[in-house]
Design a protein around this motif. Structure first.
Motif, PDB file in Angstrom:
ATOM      1  N   ALA A  20      54.040  54.309  46.121  1.00 60.96           N
ATOM      2  CA  ALA A  20      53.513  54.439  44.764  1.00 60.96           C
ATOM      3  C   ALA A  20      54.009  55.731  44.124  1.00 60.96           C
ATOM      4  O   ALA A  20      54.353  56.695  44.817  1.00 60.96           O
ATOM      5  N   PRO A  21      54.078  55.768  42.790  1.00 63.01           N
ATOM      6  CA  PRO A  21      54.434  57.015  42.106  1.00 63.01           C
ATOM      7  C   PRO A  21      53.495  58.149  42.495  1.00 63.01           C
ATOM      8  O   PRO A  21      52.343  57.922  42.874  1.00 63.01           O
ATOM      9  N   ALA A  22      53.995  59.362  42.385  1.00 64.38           N
ATOM     10  CA  ALA A  22      53.233  60.528  42.829  1.00 64.38           C
ATOM     11  C   ALA A  22      51.874  60.640  42.136  1.00 64.38           C
ATOM     12  O   ALA A  22      50.897  61.094  42.743  1.00 64.38           O
ATOM     13  N   TRP A  23      51.788  60.211  40.853  1.00 62.45           N
ATOM     14  CA  TRP A  23      50.524  60.370  40.129  1.00 62.45           C
ATOM     15  C   TRP A  23      49.428  59.454  40.658  1.00 62.45           C
ATOM     16  O   TRP A  23      48.248  59.646  40.359  1.00 62.45           O
ATOM     17  N   LEU A  24      49.796  58.457  41.508  1.00 58.63           N
ATOM     18  CA  LEU A  24      48.778  57.621  42.133  1.00 58.63           C
ATOM     19  C   LEU A  24      48.279  58.202  43.450  1.00 58.63           C
ATOM     20  O   LEU A  24      47.331  57.699  44.040  1.00 58.63           O
ATOM     21  N   GLY A  25      48.941  59.269  43.919  1.00 61.86           N
ATOM     22  CA  GLY A  25      48.496  59.930  45.139  1.00 61.86           C
ATOM     23  C   GLY A  25      49.366  59.617  46.331  1.00 61.86           C
ATOM     24  O   GLY A  25      50.061  58.603  46.380  1.00 61.86           O
ATOM     25  N   PHE A  26      49.320  60.484  47.336  1.00 61.20           N
ATOM     26  CA  PHE A  26      50.137  60.327  48.539  1.00 61.20           C
ATOM     27  C   PHE A  26      49.582  59.201  49.422  1.00 61.20           C
ATOM     28  O   PHE A  26      48.373  59.007  49.519  1.00 61.20           O
ATOM     29  N   GLY A  27      50.483  58.468  50.106  1.00 58.89           N
ATOM     30  CA  GLY A  27      50.066  57.450  51.062  1.00 58.89           C
ATOM     31  C   GLY A  27      49.695  56.122  50.451  1.00 58.89           C
ATOM     32  O   GLY A  27      49.146  55.261  51.140  1.00 58.89           O
ATOM     33  N   ARG A  28      49.975  55.938  49.178  1.00 63.42           N
ATOM     34  CA  ARG A  28      49.657  54.668  48.529  1.00 63.42           C
ATOM     35  C   ARG A  28      50.929  53.857  48.307  1.00 63.42           C
ATOM     36  O   ARG A  28      52.021  54.388  48.312  1.00 63.42           O
ATOM     37  N   SER A  29      50.744  52.557  48.124  1.00 67.57           N
ATOM     38  CA  SER A  29      51.890  51.683  47.947  1.00 67.57           C
ATOM     39  C   SER A  29      51.673  50.767  46.753  1.00 67.57           C
ATOM     40  O   SER A  29      50.543  50.513  46.322  1.00 67.57           O
ATOM     41  N   VAL A  30      52.784  50.281  46.218  1.00 69.08           N
ATOM     42  CA  VAL A  30      52.769  49.285  45.148  1.00 69.08           C
ATOM     43  C   VAL A  30      53.480  48.048  45.677  1.00 69.08           C
ATOM     44  O   VAL A  30      54.568  48.142  46.255  1.00 69.08           O
ATOM     45  N   GLU A  31      52.866  46.882  45.506  1.00 67.43           N
ATOM     46  CA  GLU A  31      53.447  45.637  45.991  1.00 67.43           C
ATOM     47  C   GLU A  31      53.568  44.629  44.859  1.00 67.43           C
ATOM     48  O   GLU A  31      52.616  44.416  44.099  1.00 67.43           O
ATOM     49  N   ALA A  32      54.725  44.022  44.743  1.00 67.01           N
ATOM     50  CA  ALA A  32      54.957  42.954  43.768  1.00 67.01           C
ATOM     51  C   ALA A  32      55.285  41.682  44.543  1.00 67.01           C
ATOM     52  O   ALA A  32      56.012  41.736  45.543  1.00 67.01           O
ATOM     53  N   ARG A  33      54.783  40.547  44.095  1.00 64.58           N
ATOM     54  CA  ARG A  33      54.981  39.324  44.870  1.00 64.58           C
ATOM     55  C   ARG A  33      55.208  38.122  43.953  1.00 64.58           C
ATOM     56  O   ARG A  33      54.736  38.079  42.809  1.00 64.58           O
ATOM     57  N   PHE A  34      55.918  37.156  44.492  1.00 64.30           N
ATOM     58  CA  PHE A  34      56.103  35.851  43.845  1.00 64.30           C
ATOM     59  C   PHE A  34      55.907  34.779  44.908  1.00 64.30           C
ATOM     60  O   PHE A  34      56.530  34.835  45.973  1.00 64.30           O
ATOM     61  N   VAL A  35      55.029  33.818  44.644  1.00 64.40           N
ATOM     62  CA  VAL A  35      54.746  32.742  45.595  1.00 64.40           C
ATOM     63  C   VAL A  35      54.754  31.414  44.855  1.00 64.40           C
ATOM     64  O   VAL A  35      54.125  31.278  43.798  1.00 64.40           O
ATOM     65  N   ASN A  36      55.471  30.442  45.426  1.00 59.38           N
ATOM     66  CA  ASN A  36      55.463  29.088  44.879  1.00 59.38           C
ATOM     67  C   ASN A  36      54.777  28.150  45.863  1.00 59.38           C
ATOM     68  O   ASN A  36      55.015  28.220  47.071  1.00 59.38           O
ATOM     69  N   THR A  37      53.923  27.282  45.339  1.00 53.24           N
ATOM     70  CA  THR A  37      53.194  26.308  46.158  1.00 53.24           C
ATOM     71  C   THR A  37      53.566  24.907  45.714  1.00 53.24           C
ATOM     72  O   THR A  37      53.507  24.594  44.520  1.00 53.24           O
ATOM     73  N   HIS A  38      53.953  24.061  46.685  1.00 53.85           N
ATOM     74  CA  HIS A  38      54.340  22.678  46.377  1.00 53.85           C
ATOM     75  C   HIS A  38      53.602  21.733  47.320  1.00 53.85           C
ATOM     76  O   HIS A  38      53.578  21.946  48.539  1.00 53.85           O
ATOM     77  N   CYS A  39      52.994  20.692  46.745  1.00 55.60           N
ATOM     78  CA  CYS A  39      52.198  19.742  47.523  1.00 55.60           C
ATOM     79  C   CYS A  39      52.907  18.396  47.604  1.00 55.60           C
ATOM     80  O   CYS A  39      53.406  17.876  46.599  1.00 55.60           O
ATOM     81  N   THR A  40      52.947  17.821  48.796  1.00 55.15           N
ATOM     82  CA  THR A  40      53.456  16.474  48.992  1.00 55.15           C
ATOM     83  C   THR A  40      52.328  15.602  49.546  1.00 55.15           C
ATOM     84  O   THR A  40      51.265  16.101  49.910  1.00 55.15           O
ATOM     85  N   GLY A  41      52.552  14.298  49.624  1.00 55.47           N
ATOM     86  CA  GLY A  41      51.534  13.408  50.157  1.00 55.47           C
ATOM     87  C   GLY A  41      50.776  12.703  49.052  1.00 55.47           C
ATOM     88  O   GLY A  41      51.363  12.248  48.061  1.00 55.47           O
ATOM     89  N   THR A  42      49.466  12.621  49.192  1.00 52.95           N
ATOM     90  CA  THR A  42      48.622  11.941  48.207  1.00 52.95           C
ATOM     91  C   THR A  42      48.862  12.510  46.810  1.00 52.95           C
ATOM     92  O   THR A  42      48.960  13.726  46.634  1.00 52.95           O
ATOM     93  N   ALA A  43      48.959  11.607  45.827  1.00 49.41           N
ATOM     94  CA  ALA A  43      49.193  12.051  44.447  1.00 49.41           C
ATOM     95  C   ALA A  43      48.048  12.951  43.980  1.00 49.41           C
ATOM     96  O   ALA A  43      46.875  12.601  44.110  1.00 49.41           O
ATOM     97  N   LEU A  44      48.391  14.107  43.426  1.00 45.05           N
ATOM     98  CA  LEU A  44      47.421  15.077  42.936  1.00 45.05           C
ATOM     99  C   LEU A  44      47.658  15.343  41.457  1.00 45.05           C
ATOM    100  O   LEU A  44      48.746  15.105  40.930  1.00 45.05           O
ATOM    101  N   TYR A  45      46.637  15.866  40.793  1.00 47.04           N
ATOM    102  CA  TYR A  45      46.770  16.224  39.379  1.00 47.04           C
ATOM    103  C   TYR A  45      47.842  17.287  39.195  1.00 47.04           C
ATOM    104  O   TYR A  45      48.598  17.270  38.234  1.00 47.04           O
ATOM    105  N   LEU A  46      47.917  18.222  40.148  1.00 52.48           N
ATOM    106  CA  LEU A  46      48.889  19.313  40.063  1.00 52.48           C
ATOM    107  C   LEU A  46      49.613  19.415  41.399  1.00 52.48           C
ATOM    108  O   LEU A  46      48.995  19.645  42.433  1.00 52.48           O
ATOM    109  N   ARG A  47      50.938  19.246  41.378  1.00 50.94           N
ATOM    110  CA  ARG A  47      51.715  19.262  42.613  1.00 50.94           C
ATOM    111  C   ARG A  47      52.421  20.592  42.855  1.00 50.94           C
ATOM    112  O   ARG A  47      52.787  20.894  43.985  1.00 50.94           O
TER     113      ARG A  47
END
Length: 255
Positions: free
Chosen positions: A183-210
């Motif tokens: 993390a930037p210094a103004w957030l303090g020592f020993g801290r971290s910043v994490e950015a993430r991207f996750v995709n979820t895909h469903c197969t099988g029984t038909a769902l409203y959102l796949r």
């Protein structure tokens, strides 16, 4: 991806790989109880959903190699969709084993129940999943690659007078990237910043959102696998799909 990133240098980095620096003595690693809160605001087809999740967890780490872990979780969720309330609870157990210096596999089994009396609906769900986590370490940060395959199936029986044997069965694929940096210094020592991207895909029984995707940003303290201290983390997530838009905010502490 718990403990996927380890923003440390020198001897501590060696310890995290399962070995000890010269002259160091390993003590007993404490169990990590977890407590958090997640608030969700979603909108779909003109309906608004509000949800509150309290994720309870307990993680046990091996003293010989802290990357070996057994975890139990009990997330409890209350949702309101257009004035109709739903309550969901789940009990899950997982085993995490390192296969190489920066690669681990986690197997998980869970049982969940959901009840929505206002909708005359209820369900029981059993699931099994396998997750692979691989970390590419660099000077400016770490990139973790996560891949999960899980099978989810409704279970027969009755809950609040409702037959839960709906015959729904789905195989779910989740693939994501997690970038972690100091993390930037103004957030303090020993801290971290994490950015993430996750995709979820469903197969099988038909769902409203796949298919849907999640983009998130978290700020927290260092979550080394071999740390004798706990850690805290909080952040925001955006949920995007062809039908749904939403935002989730969460904060948690593992102590």
């Amino acid at each position: 991806l718990p403990f996927a990133t380890n923003l440390t240098d020198g001897p501590v980095q060696v310890a995290q790989l399962g070995g000890l620096p010269a002259g160091a003595v390993r003590g007993t690693l404490p169990t990590l109880p977890g407590l958090g809160a997640q608030v969700g605001l979603l909108r779909d087809a003109g309906l608004s959903e509000r949800s509150l999740t309290v994720p309870l967890s307990l993680t046990l780490r091996s003293d010989l190699d802290p990357r070996r872990q057994v975890a139990f979780s009990l997330p409890l969720t209350v949702s309101d969709v257009g004035g109709a309330r739903a309550v969901q609870g789940a009990l899950a157990a997982s085993l995490r084993l390192p296969l190489a210096k920066d690669w681990s596999l986690s197997g998980s089994a869970s049982y969940a129940m959901v009840s929505a009396k206002d909708l005359g609906s209820a369900g029981k769900i059993g699931s099994l999943s396998l997750t692979s986590s691989y970390v590419l370490r660099g000077n400016s940060g770490d990139l973790a690659i996560g891949n999960m395959i899980g099978h989810y199936r409704t279970l027969g029986g009755r809950l609040n007078g409702v037959d839960t044997g709906s015959g729904i069965a789905n195989t779910v694929l989740r693939n994501g990237l997690l970038w972690s940096m100091p993390a930037p210094a103004w957030l303090g020592f020993g801290r971290s910043v994490e950015a993430r991207f996750v995709n979820t895909h469903c197969t099988g029984t038909a769902l409203y959102l796949r298919n849907y995707s999640e983009v998130g940003l978290d700020v927290g303290t260092n979550k080394r696998a071999d740390s004798t201290r706990g850690y805290m983390q909080g952040g925001l997530s955006l949920i995007v799909s062809s039908k749904t838009r939403g935002v989730m905010a969460h904060v948690g502490s593992w102590f």
